[in-house]
Design a protein around this motif. Structure first.
Motif, PDB file in Angstrom:
ATOM      1  N   GLY A   1      29.774  24.675  48.898  1.00  0.00           N
ATOM      2  CA  GLY A   1      30.978  25.505  48.741  1.00  0.00           C
ATOM      3  C   GLY A   1      31.905  25.372  49.940  1.00  0.00           C
ATOM      4  N   VAL A   2      32.833  26.318  50.037  1.00  0.00           N
ATOM      5  CA  VAL A   2      33.748  26.335  51.188  1.00  0.00           C
ATOM      6  C   VAL A   2      32.969  26.874  52.377  1.00  0.00           C
ATOM      7  CG1 VAL A   2      35.914  27.242  52.089  1.00  0.00           C
ATOM      8  CG2 VAL A   2      35.719  26.706  49.665  1.00  0.00           C
ATOM      9  N   SER A   3      32.657  25.997  53.304  1.00  0.00           N
ATOM     10  CA  SER A   3      31.885  26.421  54.470  1.00  0.00           C
ATOM     11  C   SER A   3      32.780  26.401  55.700  1.00  0.00           C
ATOM     12  CB  SER A   3      30.694  25.485  54.666  1.00  0.00           C
ATOM     13  OG  SER A   3      31.165  24.201  54.980  1.00  0.00           O
ATOM     14  N   PRO A   4      32.424  27.161  56.739  1.00  0.00           N
ATOM     15  CA  PRO A   4      33.248  27.160  57.961  1.00  0.00           C
ATOM     16  C   PRO A   4      33.333  25.778  58.608  1.00  0.00           C
ATOM     17  CG  PRO A   4      31.258  28.494  58.231  1.00  0.00           C
ATOM     18  CD  PRO A   4      31.321  28.101  56.810  1.00  0.00           C
ATOM     19  N   TYR A   5      32.294  24.959  58.362  1.00  0.00           N
ATOM     20  CA  TYR A   5      32.297  23.604  58.950  1.00  0.00           C
ATOM     21  C   TYR A   5      33.389  22.740  58.328  1.00  0.00           C
ATOM     22  CZ  TYR A   5      27.769  25.619  59.791  1.00  0.00           C
ATOM     23  OH  TYR A   5      26.778  26.497  60.116  1.00  0.00           O
ATOM     24  N   LEU A   6      33.515  22.871  57.013  1.00  0.00           N
ATOM     25  CA  LEU A   6      34.571  22.102  56.324  1.00  0.00           C
ATOM     26  C   LEU A   6      35.957  22.573  56.756  1.00  0.00           C
ATOM     27  CD1 LEU A   6      33.364  21.563  52.656  1.00  0.00           C
ATOM     28  CD2 LEU A   6      33.666  19.874  54.438  1.00  0.00           C
ATOM     29  N   LEU A   7      36.088  23.884  56.918  1.00  0.00           N
ATOM     30  CA  LEU A   7      37.380  24.432  57.361  1.00  0.00           C
ATOM     31  C   LEU A   7      37.707  23.949  58.769  1.00  0.00           C
ATOM     32  CD1 LEU A   7      37.221  28.093  56.011  1.00  0.00           C
ATOM     33  CD2 LEU A   7      38.660  26.242  55.188  1.00  0.00           C
ATOM     34  N   LEU A   8      36.675  23.929  59.623  1.00  0.00           N
ATOM     35  CA  LEU A   8      36.851  23.456  61.005  1.00  0.00           C
ATOM     36  C   LEU A   8      37.223  21.966  61.009  1.00  0.00           C
ATOM     37  CD1 LEU A   8      36.527  24.984  63.678  1.00  0.00           C
ATOM     38  CD2 LEU A   8      34.275  23.984  63.915  1.00  0.00           C
ATOM     39  N   LEU A   9      36.578  21.218  60.130  1.00  0.00           N
ATOM     40  CA  LEU A   9      36.862  19.781  60.001  1.00  0.00           C
ATOM     41  C   LEU A   9      38.316  19.574  59.562  1.00  0.00           C
ATOM     42  CD1 LEU A   9      35.272  17.002  60.033  1.00  0.00           C
ATOM     43  CD2 LEU A   9      35.177  17.234  57.571  1.00  0.00           C
ATOM     44  N   SER A  10      38.745  20.364  58.587  1.00  0.00           N
ATOM     45  CA  SER A  10      40.129  20.268  58.100  1.00  0.00           C
ATOM     46  C   SER A  10      41.112  20.634  59.199  1.00  0.00           C
ATOM     47  CB  SER A  10      40.345  21.212  56.911  1.00  0.00           C
ATOM     48  OG  SER A  10      39.373  20.983  55.947  1.00  0.00           O
ATOM     49  N   LEU A  11      40.761  21.672  59.960  1.00  0.00           N
ATOM     50  CA  LEU A  11      41.637  22.116  61.059  1.00  0.00           C
ATOM     51  C   LEU A  11      41.754  21.014  62.118  1.00  0.00           C
ATOM     52  CD1 LEU A  11      43.144  24.763  61.756  1.00  0.00           C
ATOM     53  CD2 LEU A  11      41.232  25.357  63.221  1.00  0.00           C
ATOM     54  N   GLY A  12      40.630  20.368  62.397  1.00  0.00           N
ATOM     55  CA  GLY A  12      40.637  19.261  63.371  1.00  0.00           C
ATOM     56  C   GLY A  12      41.530  18.128  62.900  1.00  0.00           C
ATOM     57  N   LEU A  13      41.395  17.762  61.621  1.00  0.00           N
ATOM     58  CA  LEU A  13      42.233  16.697  61.061  1.00  0.00           C
ATOM     59  C   LEU A  13      43.704  17.107  61.079  1.00  0.00           C
ATOM     60  CD1 LEU A  13      39.988  15.532  58.106  1.00  0.00           C
ATOM     61  CD2 LEU A  13      40.653  14.177  60.071  1.00  0.00           C
ATOM     62  N   PHE A  14      43.961  18.394  60.796  1.00  0.00           N
ATOM     63  CA  PHE A  14      45.337  18.893  60.807  1.00  0.00           C
ATOM     64  C   PHE A  14      45.954  18.731  62.205  1.00  0.00           C
ATOM     65  CE2 PHE A  14      48.180  22.521  61.685  1.00  0.00           C
ATOM     66  CZ  PHE A  14      49.201  22.196  60.817  1.00  0.00           C
ATOM     67  N   PHE A  15      45.185  19.054  63.234  1.00  0.00           N
ATOM     68  CA  PHE A  15      45.694  18.913  64.606  1.00  0.00           C
ATOM     69  C   PHE A  15      45.984  17.446  64.934  1.00  0.00           C
ATOM     70  CE2 PHE A  15      44.428  23.273  65.643  1.00  0.00           C
ATOM     71  CZ  PHE A  15      45.471  23.630  66.469  1.00  0.00           C
ATOM     72  N   MET A  16      45.133  16.550  64.447  1.00  0.00           N
ATOM     73  CA  MET A  16      45.357  15.119  64.702  1.00  0.00           C
ATOM     74  C   MET A  16      46.615  14.632  63.982  1.00  0.00           C
ATOM     75  SD  MET A  16      41.566  13.519  64.887  1.00  0.00           S
ATOM     76  CE  MET A  16      41.959  12.120  65.886  1.00  0.00           C
ATOM     77  N   VAL A  17      46.819  15.117  62.748  1.00  0.00           N
ATOM     78  CA  VAL A  17      48.032  14.759  61.992  1.00  0.00           C
ATOM     79  C   VAL A  17      49.266  15.321  62.703  1.00  0.00           C
ATOM     80  CG1 VAL A  17      49.258  15.187  59.818  1.00  0.00           C
ATOM     81  CG2 VAL A  17      46.869  14.549  59.765  1.00  0.00           C
ATOM     82  N   LEU A  18      49.120  16.552  63.207  1.00  0.00           N
ATOM     83  CA  LEU A  18      50.214  17.197  63.944  1.00  0.00           C
ATOM     84  C   LEU A  18      50.577  16.376  65.187  1.00  0.00           C
ATOM     85  CD1 LEU A  18      51.591  19.870  63.217  1.00  0.00           C
ATOM     86  CD2 LEU A  18      50.229  20.980  64.967  1.00  0.00           C
ATOM     87  N   SER A  19      49.550  15.884  65.868  1.00  0.00           N
ATOM     88  CA  SER A  19      49.765  15.060  67.063  1.00  0.00           C
ATOM     89  C   SER A  19      50.542  13.790  66.709  1.00  0.00           C
ATOM     90  CB  SER A  19      48.413  14.710  67.680  1.00  0.00           C
ATOM     91  OG  SER A  19      48.549  13.731  68.650  1.00  0.00           O
ATOM     92  N   GLU A  20      50.141  13.147  65.599  1.00  0.00           N
ATOM     93  CA  GLU A  20      50.829  11.923  65.149  1.00  0.00           C
ATOM     94  C   GLU A  20      52.289  12.233  64.792  1.00  0.00           C
ATOM     95  OE1 GLU A  20      49.970   8.588  64.648  1.00  0.00           O
ATOM     96  OE2 GLU A  20      48.308   9.084  65.976  1.00  0.00           O
TER      97      GLU A  20
END
Lengths: 168, 68
Positions: A133-152
């Protein structure tokens, strides 16, 4: 700008009331658990079987503290980037580098936590648990990817801004 | 950069100062300096047109292609 001030206040609030106490109390707890292992009974109240050897619990506690330190470092970097936003320098190289670093930290921590919790369930409770299901790990992973996209995105925006400034 | 800006030569020929040109074409002396030193990434047609009009020259008199 009002939203930025609100965000900055919330992050300062989290930093002062959560991050700094966790760093200090967590360190104290880690030192204390080697002198008084009974304190590790806290694992039982968190849903883990207490029959596991003491050294495993101590090791797991140190790992949890390491994960917490990583998250606190990410908050620290984010807090610093907000200062650049307040100084109206959102495209500074420091912000771009920091967002990339925050992204890497969050992705690393989420993957590590996922594997670590899987192992913990296996060692403490002798269960193979996979959370689909929706786990905090997946949310954290998405947040990490979001920050990397933001950086780009910021890197591209900075380049466009420089080009625009040097068009006469 | 392969494109050279020969604005200095054109200004010297006309005995004109940079700030005078900047004033007449409506850009800042700082921007004109960026253009003269070759730090500019691009030049607008409107700016080029204004320079040509003031200096009474062709774009080719200002811009020169030099292979790297």
């Amino acid at each position: 700008m009002r939203k930025l001030i609100i965000l900055n206040t919330i992050i300062d609030f989290i930093w002062i009331l959560s991050c700094i106490p966790i760093l200090i109390l967590g360190f104290g707890f880690i030192i204390y658990m080697f002198f008084n292992p009974e304190i590790l009974e806290i694992w039982q109240t968190n849903g883990f079987d207490s029959n596991a050897p003491i050294w495993i619990k101590q090791f797991a506690t140190v790992i949890f503290y390491g994960i917490a330190c990583g998250l606190i470092f990410a908050v620290f970097l984010f807090r610093k980037t907000l200062c650049y936003f307040r100084r109206k320098k959102p495209f500074d190289s420091y912000v771009i580098e920091s967002y990339n670093t925050i992204g890497k930290i969050l992705i690393g921590l989420s993957l590590f936590s996922m594997v670590f919790m899987f192992m913990m369930q296996l060692v403490f409770n002798s269960k193979l648990v996979i959370d689909l299901g929706v786990s905090p790990y997946l949310l954290l992973l998405s947040l990490g990817l979001f920050f990397m996209v933001l950086s780009e995105s910021f890197k591209i925006a900075k380049h466009a801004k420089n080009d625009s400034e040097l068009t006469i | 950069m392969a494109i050279l800006i020969n604005l200095d030569i054109q200004l010297a020929k006309r005995d004109m100062k940079s700030y005078e040109l900047a004033e007449q074409i409506g850009i800042t002396t700082a921007n004109l300096s960026i253009l003269k030193t070759g730090k500019a990434r691009a030049i607008r047609f409107s700016t080029l047109e204004a320079i040509c009009k003031v200096l009474d020259c062709q774009p080719a008199d200002i811009l020169e292609y030099v292979p790297d």
